[in-house]
Design an enzyme around this catalytic site. Structure first.
Site, PDB file in Angstrom:
ATOM      1  N   SER A 242       0.798  -1.222   0.000  1.00 20.39           N
ATOM      2  CA  SER A 242       0.000   0.000   0.000  1.00 20.39           C
ATOM      3  C   SER A 242       0.831   1.272   0.000  1.00 20.39           C
ATOM      4  CB  SER A 242      -0.929   0.010   1.214  1.00 20.39           C
ATOM      5  OG  SER A 242      -0.195  -0.127   2.430  1.00 20.39           O
TER       6      SER A 242
ATOM      7  N   HIS B 137      -1.225   6.179   6.452  1.00 27.41           N
ATOM      8  CA  HIS B 137      -0.534   6.064   5.170  1.00 27.41           C
ATOM      9  C   HIS B 137      -0.193   7.465   4.661  1.00 27.41           C
ATOM     10  CE1 HIS B 137      -2.147   1.953   5.111  1.00 27.41           C
ATOM     11  NE2 HIS B 137      -1.250   1.693   4.170  1.00 27.41           N
TER      12      HIS B 137
END
Length: 349
Positions: free
Chosen positions: A41, A248
């Site tokens: 990711s 993230h």
């Protein structure tokens, strides 16, 4: 199926300044060189809040650093990175994109092997409900005892399949800055310190394995200093909506954090991101979708590893609250018990 093209949104003044860009071209770079982006990711672009409609849950984004680098350099990008990917997933589902003609490869993988999403999920709970230190200990044991051999095998396979490529192994930033500004999580300063140290440990193992394979390591740690979760210029999302974007790098993190670091290691030339580069990356969406759709069934086997918000209403949470003398109707009681539990758990550490 019609595709929704990601739209470039405006950013705040600080981010806009960070994104302002100078593109220093390198005459040695061949236009159209094949670039394959592998990994998880942190390479697919989770956190950027705009994903390709490619029939997968990989959450690939034109705002991720591979797309930005390819747009700036004129590379032909194959974006195989996928949210949730482990070393095994890269091996079985992504290496087929490599060939003797591949000129550049980037790869970020290892965080999911160590179970980072589940570790964050555990550590986000109040101390009286969690075993954060135990989760971190298990992750570090995997990083030290299991991951190195996996990386050695994977890196050898990459070299066989892409014998002429420049390969850059990409690390992970420190997520936290020592405070928790989200009302629905309970990361203590001590826990954040240990979580950051675990990211450093993972980077160390990645760097060692990369060096042994003859690859280059790109360490983003320094680039993200001052831009962690809860920083005033936040390049890493804290608790977010959708929750999959939590913890993230956001668009600024990819453009101003990852891209300069990775590009320098990959091409030897300085690169920061301009509006023109972002627009060129966004324009590649249709091509990337056409390229990845044939792999949709294969990519469906990769399951995203998602952070889960603490739930204090479960039977287990209620039982733990009773045991700890916590009044779940009082935030003050919840927090006070959390501080007591954290202090006890960190005695001697």
């Amino acid at each position: 199926m019609a595709m929704t093209r990601p739209v470039i949104t405006s950013v705040g003044a600080a981010s806009a300044a960070a994104l302002a860009l100078v593109f220093i071209a390198s005459p040695a770079q061949a236009v159209g060189s094949s670039y394959v982006a592998l990994g998880d990711s942190y390479s697919s672009g989770v956190g950027t809040r705009a994903y390709l409609n490619d029939g997968t849950s990989c959450q690939r984004s034109v705002y991720a650093y591979p797309s930005l680098i390819a747009a700036a350099r004129g590379f032909s990008l194959t974006l195989r990175a996928c949210s949730g990917a482990t070393v095994a997933d890269v091996t079985t589902g992504q290496l087929s994109a490599l060939a003797s003609s591949t000129a550049y490869v980037t790869l970020s993988v290892g965080g999911n092997d160590a179970g980072f999403a589940s570790v964050l999920t555990e550590c986000a709970k109040p101390g009286w409900l969690s075993n954060c230190n135990g989760a971190i200990d298990r992750a570090q044991a995997t990083i030290n005892g299991v991951l190195p051999s996996r990386l050695t095998t994977l890196y050898a396979s990459i070299r066989v399949k892409a014998p002429n490529a420049k390969v850059v192994i990409v690390g992970y930033p420190r997520v936290f800055n020592g405070q928790d500004c989200n009302a629905l999580t309970w990361f203590s300063p001590a826990e954040e310190t240990r979580l950051n140290a675990t990211a450093d440990l993972l980077n160390s193992r990645l760097a060692t394995a990369a060096g042994s394979a003859g690859f280059t390591f790109a360490n983003p740690t320094s680039a993200f200093v001052g831009h962690a979760v809860c920083a005033s210029a936040e390049w890493i999302n804290g608790l977010s909506s959708p929750i999959t974007d939590s913890y993230h790098p956001n668009r600024a993190g990819h453009a101003s954090g990852y891209t300069p670091v990775v590009s320098t290691r990959l091409t030897g030339a300085a690169l920061r991101v301009t509006t023109a580069v972002q627009q060129a990356a966004a324009a590649s969406a249709d091509r990337l979708v056409s390229q990845t759709r044939p792999y949709a069934a294969q990519d469906a086997r990769v399951k995203p590893k998602e952070f889960v918000l603490p739930d204090l209403n479960t039977p287990a949470a209620r039982a733990a609250a009773t045991s700890a003398g916590v009044d779940l109707s009082s935030r003050a009681s919840i927090d006070a018990a959390d501080r007591r539990a954290d202090a006890l758990q960190n005695v001697g550490r």
